[in-house]
Design an enzyme around this catalytic site. Structure first.
Site, PDB file in Angstrom:
ATOM      1  N   ASP A  33     -20.981 -12.222   0.378  1.00 35.16           N
ATOM      2  CA  ASP A  33     -21.107 -10.771   0.557  1.00 35.16           C
ATOM      3  C   ASP A  33     -19.785 -10.107   0.919  1.00 35.16           C
ATOM      4  O   ASP A  33     -19.741  -8.897   1.161  1.00 35.16           O
ATOM      5  CB  ASP A  33     -22.155 -10.444   1.632  1.00 35.16           C
ATOM      6  CG  ASP A  33     -21.797 -11.033   3.000  1.00 35.16           C
ATOM      7  OD1 ASP A  33     -20.703 -11.630   3.113  1.00 35.16           O
ATOM      8  OD2 ASP A  33     -22.594 -10.881   3.938  1.00 35.16           O
ATOM      9  N   GLY A  34     -18.700 -10.897   0.961  1.00 40.47           N
ATOM     10  CA  GLY A  34     -17.382 -10.327   1.229  1.00 40.47           C
ATOM     11  C   GLY A  34     -16.924 -10.471   2.661  1.00 40.47           C
ATOM     12  O   GLY A  34     -15.755 -10.214   2.967  1.00 40.47           O
ATOM     13  N   GLU A  35     -17.821 -10.883   3.565  1.00 40.92           N
ATOM     14  CA  GLU A  35     -17.406 -11.008   4.969  1.00 40.92           C
ATOM     15  C   GLU A  35     -16.451 -12.190   5.156  1.00 40.92           C
ATOM     16  O   GLU A  35     -16.546 -13.194   4.451  1.00 40.92           O
ATOM     17  CB  GLU A  35     -18.638 -11.196   5.868  1.00 40.92           C
ATOM     18  CG  GLU A  35     -19.450  -9.924   5.989  1.00 40.92           C
ATOM     19  CD  GLU A  35     -20.593 -10.042   6.991  1.00 40.92           C
ATOM     20  OE1 GLU A  35     -20.840 -11.162   7.480  1.00 40.92           O
ATOM     21  OE2 GLU A  35     -21.238  -9.015   7.266  1.00 40.92           O
ATOM     22  N   ARG A  86      -0.014   5.529  11.711  1.00 34.83           N
ATOM     23  CA  ARG A  86       0.485   6.864  11.332  1.00 34.83           C
ATOM     24  C   ARG A  86      -0.536   7.959  11.644  1.00 34.83           C
ATOM     25  O   ARG A  86      -0.184   9.113  11.782  1.00 34.83           O
ATOM     26  CB  ARG A  86       0.883   6.892   9.849  1.00 34.83           C
ATOM     27  CG  ARG A  86       2.235   6.246   9.609  1.00 34.83           C
ATOM     28  CD  ARG A  86       2.630   6.236   8.156  1.00 34.83           C
ATOM     29  NE  ARG A  86       1.847   5.284   7.388  1.00 34.83           N
ATOM     30  CZ  ARG A  86       1.976   5.091   6.074  1.00 34.83           C
ATOM     31  NH1 ARG A  86       2.850   5.804   5.394  1.00 34.83           N
ATOM     32  NH2 ARG A  86       1.249   4.194   5.467  1.00 34.83           N
ATOM     33  N   HIS A 119       4.993   3.473  14.284  1.00 34.80           N
ATOM     34  CA  HIS A 119       5.467   4.738  13.704  1.00 34.80           C
ATOM     35  C   HIS A 119       5.888   5.708  14.813  1.00 34.80           C
ATOM     36  O   HIS A 119       6.940   6.338  14.721  1.00 34.80           O
ATOM     37  CB  HIS A 119       4.376   5.328  12.814  1.00 34.80           C
ATOM     38  CG  HIS A 119       4.812   6.575  12.153  1.00 34.80           C
ATOM     39  ND1 HIS A 119       5.920   6.621  11.329  1.00 34.80           N
ATOM     40  CD2 HIS A 119       4.341   7.831  12.220  1.00 34.80           C
ATOM     41  CE1 HIS A 119       6.095   7.853  10.912  1.00 34.80           C
ATOM     42  NE2 HIS A 119       5.156   8.610  11.439  1.00 34.80           N
ATOM     43  N   LYS A 181      12.607  16.355   5.819  1.00 33.86           N
ATOM     44  CA  LYS A 181      11.524  15.968   4.899  1.00 33.86           C
ATOM     45  C   LYS A 181      10.288  16.840   5.094  1.00 33.86           C
ATOM     46  O   LYS A 181       9.895  17.119   6.221  1.00 33.86           O
ATOM     47  CB  LYS A 181      11.163  14.501   5.143  1.00 33.86           C
ATOM     48  CG  LYS A 181      10.004  14.017   4.288  1.00 33.86           C
ATOM     49  CD  LYS A 181       9.874  12.527   4.325  1.00 33.86           C
ATOM     50  CE  LYS A 181       8.896  12.063   5.363  1.00 33.86           C
ATOM     51  NZ  LYS A 181       8.670  10.622   5.324  1.00 33.86           N
ATOM     52  N   ARG A 183       6.360  16.616   3.779  1.00 33.01           N
ATOM     53  CA  ARG A 183       5.399  15.822   2.999  1.00 33.01           C
ATOM     54  C   ARG A 183       4.436  16.749   2.296  1.00 33.01           C
ATOM     55  O   ARG A 183       3.797  17.598   2.909  1.00 33.01           O
ATOM     56  CB  ARG A 183       4.658  14.831   3.909  1.00 33.01           C
ATOM     57  CG  ARG A 183       3.706  13.928   3.144  1.00 33.01           C
ATOM     58  CD  ARG A 183       3.229  12.743   3.954  1.00 33.01           C
ATOM     59  NE  ARG A 183       4.206  11.666   4.068  1.00 33.01           N
ATOM     60  CZ  ARG A 183       4.543  10.843   3.082  1.00 33.01           C
ATOM     61  NH1 ARG A 183       4.004  10.963   1.881  1.00 33.01           N
ATOM     62  NH2 ARG A 183       5.429   9.884   3.276  1.00 33.01           N
ATOM     63  N   ASP A 207      14.619   3.604   7.328  1.00 33.41           N
ATOM     64  CA  ASP A 207      13.350   4.221   7.710  1.00 33.41           C
ATOM     65  C   ASP A 207      12.501   3.163   8.405  1.00 33.41           C
ATOM     66  O   ASP A 207      12.786   1.966   8.309  1.00 33.41           O
ATOM     67  CB  ASP A 207      12.625   4.762   6.469  1.00 33.41           C
ATOM     68  CG  ASP A 207      11.714   5.944   6.797  1.00 33.41           C
ATOM     69  OD1 ASP A 207      11.476   6.208   7.993  1.00 33.41           O
ATOM     70  OD2 ASP A 207      11.220   6.592   5.857  1.00 33.41           O
TER      71      ASP A 207
HETATM   72  C1  R5P Z   1       6.914   8.755   7.720  1.00 32.69           C
HETATM   73  O1  R5P Z   1       7.238   9.623   8.515  1.00 32.69           O
HETATM   74  C2  R5P Z   1       7.538   7.397   7.704  1.00 32.69           C
HETATM   75  O2  R5P Z   1       8.608   7.321   8.567  1.00 32.69           O
HETATM   76  C3  R5P Z   1       8.000   7.021   6.312  1.00 32.69           C
HETATM   77  O3  R5P Z   1       9.062   7.874   5.926  1.00 32.69           O
HETATM   78  C4  R5P Z   1       6.893   7.144   5.330  1.00 32.69           C
HETATM   79  O4  R5P Z   1       5.728   6.587   5.840  1.00 32.69           O
HETATM   80  C5  R5P Z   1       7.270   6.497   4.028  1.00 32.69           C
HETATM   81  O5  R5P Z   1       6.190   6.626   3.167  1.00 32.69           O
HETATM   82  P1  R5P Z   1       6.386   6.672   1.605  1.00 32.69           P
HETATM   83  O6  R5P Z   1       7.163   5.474   1.197  1.00 32.69           O
HETATM   84  O7  R5P Z   1       4.976   6.683   1.076  1.00 32.69           O
HETATM   85  O8  R5P Z   1       7.095   7.949   1.271  1.00 32.69           O
END
Ligand code: R5P
Length: 279
Positions: A33-35, A86, A119, A181, A183, A207
């Site tokens: 069943d996947g467990e 995150r 994060h 950045k 998003r 990063d």
């Molecule tokens: C976000 O703030 C993190 O520091 C990374 O920059 C992010 O999670 C990278 O995600 P992706 O590769 O999907 O752009």
């Protein structure tokens, strides 16, 4: 004794060697069943679980490993890469704080938690047992070429700037800058460069993680358009999902270097020394 999770095999072995600790034999089976069912060869006095929670299955596996060593005098849980970190707050009404939910569950089976470059370090406060962040970013300086020309260490956003500083400090020379950045979605970002001139220079991007590769590819594309010389992508956690690695190659990255908190071909350095120091 080190008790390895199935996705943290190399790191668990490196840590066992570094600490001179035996490695437990862990067997895993999956029911129709996947467990999942894991079993540990013996219950040690002191169990050091090493398991990245890269997926929902990996979370369940970690909870099972913790339960399997219930008889140990001390259980330490090392989470090299903590999944769901995150979502460290509810961004919209009705959303969970997923990092808090998984931290609470993990806390029930351990005396202490160590997690590598979460994060945001705030996630450590979500555990009900002592939890510490470990910084493995300095390890990313090791695979860089020795002959970087007038190097620029760049973070894709301000929050990763301190990681870029750590890598620069360990490398020894170089300037620091960061992009701004925004998003747009889970796989799309907009990045705006800083004022620093990149023409003819070598750049090292730093990063905490590369997930879809959208962030770093966009930065590499912009640097290439501004006549950067060599450009290296580095991160602690190389999730590198889907087409991330080829996106980076198409954008013009010369190489990608990462640690083994997530085990990928790019994992050329181990986070084990940084973890061992904290054990
Ligand atoms: C976000 O703030 C993190 O520091 C990374 O920059 C992010 O999670 C990278 O995600 P992706 O590769 O999907 O752009």
């Amino acid at each position: 004794m080190i008790v390895p999770g199935s996705v943290s095999q190399s790191l668990a072995a490196a840590l066992a060697e570094r600490l001179n600790e035996p490695l437990a034999r862990v067997e895993q089976e999956r029911f129709p069943d996947g467990e999942l069912l894991v079993s540990v060869s013996e219950v040690p006095d002191r169990a050091i679980l090493v398991a990245s929670t890269v997926s929902s299955d990996a979370h369940i596996e970690l909870l099972q490993l913790q339960d399997a060593v219930t008889g140990a005098d001390e259980v330490i849980t090392v989470i090299p890469y903590m999944g769901y970190a995150r979502q460290d707050r509810a961004f919209e009404s009705g959303e969970p704080v997923s990092a808090r939910a998984v931290a609470r569950a993990i806390s029930t089976g351990t005396d202490r938690v160590l997690t590598v470059n979460p994060h945001e370090t705030v996630v450590c406060e979500y555990f009900d047992v002592p939890a510490e962040p470990i910084d493995a970013a300095s390890r990313l300086a090791t695979p860089l070429p020795d002959d970087l020309q007038d190097p620029l260490f760049l973070a894709p956003d301000e929050s990763a700037r301190s990681l870029a500083e750590t890598v620069r400090d360990t490398y020894g020379i170089g300037e620091i800058d960061h992009f701004e950045k925004t998003r747009l979605s889970g796989s799309e970002v907009d990045v705006a460069p800083g004022d620093v001139d990149v023409e003819g220079r070598d750049a090292v991007l730093v990063d905490d993680m590369i997930a879809t590769g959208a962030t770093m590819s966009e930065v590499v594309t912009q640097l290439t358009a501004r006549d950067v010389d060599r450009v290296y992508g580095t991160c602690v956690h190389p999730l590198l999902t889907g087409t991330a690695r080829t996106q980076l190659a198409r954008a013009g990255v010369d190489a990608v270097f990462a640690t083994d908190t997530v085990e990928r071909p790019a994992s050329t350095v181990s986070a084990a020394p940084a973890i061992a120091e904290n054990l």
